[in-house]
Design an enzyme around this catalytic site. Structure first.
Site, short mmCIF file in Angstrom:
data_model
loop_
_atom_site.label_atom_id
_atom_site.label_comp_id
_atom_site.label_asym_id
_atom_site.label_seq_id
_atom_site.Cartn_x
_atom_site.Cartn_y
_atom_site.Cartn_z
N HIS A 62 -24.03 39.18 66.44
CA HIS A 62 -24.63 38.83 67.73
C HIS A 62 -23.79 39.45 68.84
O HIS A 62 -23.01 38.77 69.51
CB HIS A 62 -24.73 37.31 67.87
N GLY A 68 -26.46 28.25 72.42
CA GLY A 68 -27.31 27.49 73.30
C GLY A 68 -28.00 26.35 72.59
O GLY A 68 -28.80 25.62 73.19
N ARG A 226 -25.57 29.55 52.00
CA ARG A 226 -25.56 28.38 52.89
C ARG A 226 -25.30 27.08 52.13
O ARG A 226 -24.61 26.18 52.60
CB ARG A 226 -26.88 28.28 53.64
N ASP A 286 -21.75 37.16 60.94
CA ASP A 286 -22.52 36.39 61.92
C ASP A 286 -21.72 36.31 63.23
O ASP A 286 -21.76 35.31 63.94
CB ASP A 286 -22.84 34.99 61.40
#
Length: 392
Positions: A62, A68, A226, A286
């Protein structure tokens, strides 16, 4: 011109102790002992005690920041060049993630071009978690043809409470457009899939392989580790011919304990034991993305921030704690992502490839020097460098 003398080379396969000649941002020669006969100034670097690897490829980052998800105050910042290069990353693929409104493709493209000017190689996924995605032009296919940075779409969120809950038809159409756009532009056309912890797991991927002619390697499902249940499904996807992407962590023990994540090191050991091929996995950081924790009711608990440094942490964990051969673990951030993304000049140390290199301490695997497109970006400790002049 630069010559690295007598350094242990992992291409990622171990090639032995070599001399490497760099010029014009490319690898010009790779030999046991290079004899130069030139009147051009040559910078020589002593590689004794060091390992040379390809520069790391972080293909899920990113670069504009992310987050957010806990409110405005949780937006994470843009990446700085030094945060990439100090972690050994010389090629990065940017994506938007959850927020494709407060951050958009124009800003993502601009950031990528800025990082490229600073010295690293950059590429992009188009879109965000949501489908249908909002192309820059009037179609996904046209974006592939007219915007050089775009090599795929995503990260499209599936099996996650934050996704747009797309219908299968919406998903299949986006995948089809991405594939055609990739074919027409000579790019990978990869569909980067964000996998959440929902009950659907990778159902849409199995369905699209069963009901359409889209090939299995058109997809790169990320966050495959995950949790245990999702990872078990992803191992089967890799055995079926697909490629899965591990998300690294600077503190794998914490995320294993708090979020049930399978670490890259333990997961890779399981994957290799399953018989999946050694080109069936990648690893990404990530980076600068929010790493939110949710409770069992999907209520926000807290937030971490991804870092490119997690790649080397995970590699060390695999080598030192799980006894995975370095040249196998190294594939996750070098040749495997380069091949999946059709980055033909990246991911290997061989003549003609881009001069993207990392020098690591042979005992600790700590980063000593990073070179991107032939330029020294990072020097964490003094290396022996001198100039030689030879006449024809």
């Amino acid at each position: 011109m630069k010559v690295i003398r007598q350094i242990k080379v992992y291409s990622p396969n171990f090639l032995g102790v070599k001399d490497i000649l760099l010029a014009g941002g490319k690898i010009l020669a790779l030999e046991d002992h290079l004899q130069l006969d030139t009147n051009v100034a040559v910078e020589e670097i002593d590689g004794t005690g060091l390992i040379c690897t390809p520069g790391f490829i972080d293909c899920h980052f990113h670069i504009l920041g992310g987050g957010g998800e806990g409110g405005y105050e949780n937006r994470t910042p843009e990446v700085r060049l030094s945060q990439l290069t100090s972690a050994g990353v010389t090629t990065v693929v940017g994506c938007l993630g959850t927020d494709g409104v407060g951050r958009d493709m124009t800003a993502l493209i601009s950031k990528a071009r800025g990082l490229e000017k600073e010295g690293v190689s950059t590429y992009l996924y188009e879109g965000s978690y949501r489908l249908p995605l909002d192309p820059v032009t009037d179609s996904i296919i046209k974006d592939f043809l007219t915007i050089d940075k775009i090599i795929g779409i995503g990260e499209i969120a599936l099996s996650d409470h934050r996704s747009s809950q797309p219908t299968f038809e919406e998903f299949a159409r986006a995948v089809s457009d991405c594939r055609v756009g990739g074919l027409l532009s000579g790019k990978a056309g990869i569909v980067n899939i964000h996998l959440g912890s929902g009950k659907q797991k990778i159902d849409y991927l199995w369905k699209i392989l069963e009901e359409t002619d889209i090939p299995v390697r058109q997809f790169l499902p990320t966050h495959a580790n995950r949790n245990e249940a999702l990872f078990a499904e992803c191992i089967q996807f890799a055995i079926a011919g697909g490629v899965i992407d591990f998300t690294a962590s600077e503190d794998p023990d914490f995320w294993e304990r708090e979020d049930g994540e399978v670490s890259f090191a333990k997961g890779l050991k399981q994957l290799l034991a399953s018989g999946a091929p050694i080109d069936s996995f990648t690893m990404t950081s990530d980076g600068q993305g929010s790493l939110p924790l949710f409770d069992e009711n999907n209520n926000f608990k807290g937030l971490g921030v991804g870092s490119a440094k997690s790649l080397l942490v995970a590699l060390k964990d695999a080598v030192f704690n799980q006894e995975i051969p370095f040249e196998i673990a190294l594939r996750a951030v070098t040749v495997n992502p380069a091949r999946v993304l059709k980055l033909t000049q990246k991911g290997e140390i061989s003549v003609g490839k881009d001069a993207d290199l990392c020098f690591l301490d042979e005992n600790t695997l700590d980063i000593v020097t990073v070179i991107a497109k032939g330029k020294i970006m990072v020097e964490n400790k003094e290396v022996k460098v001198w100039e030689t002049f030879k006449n024809n």
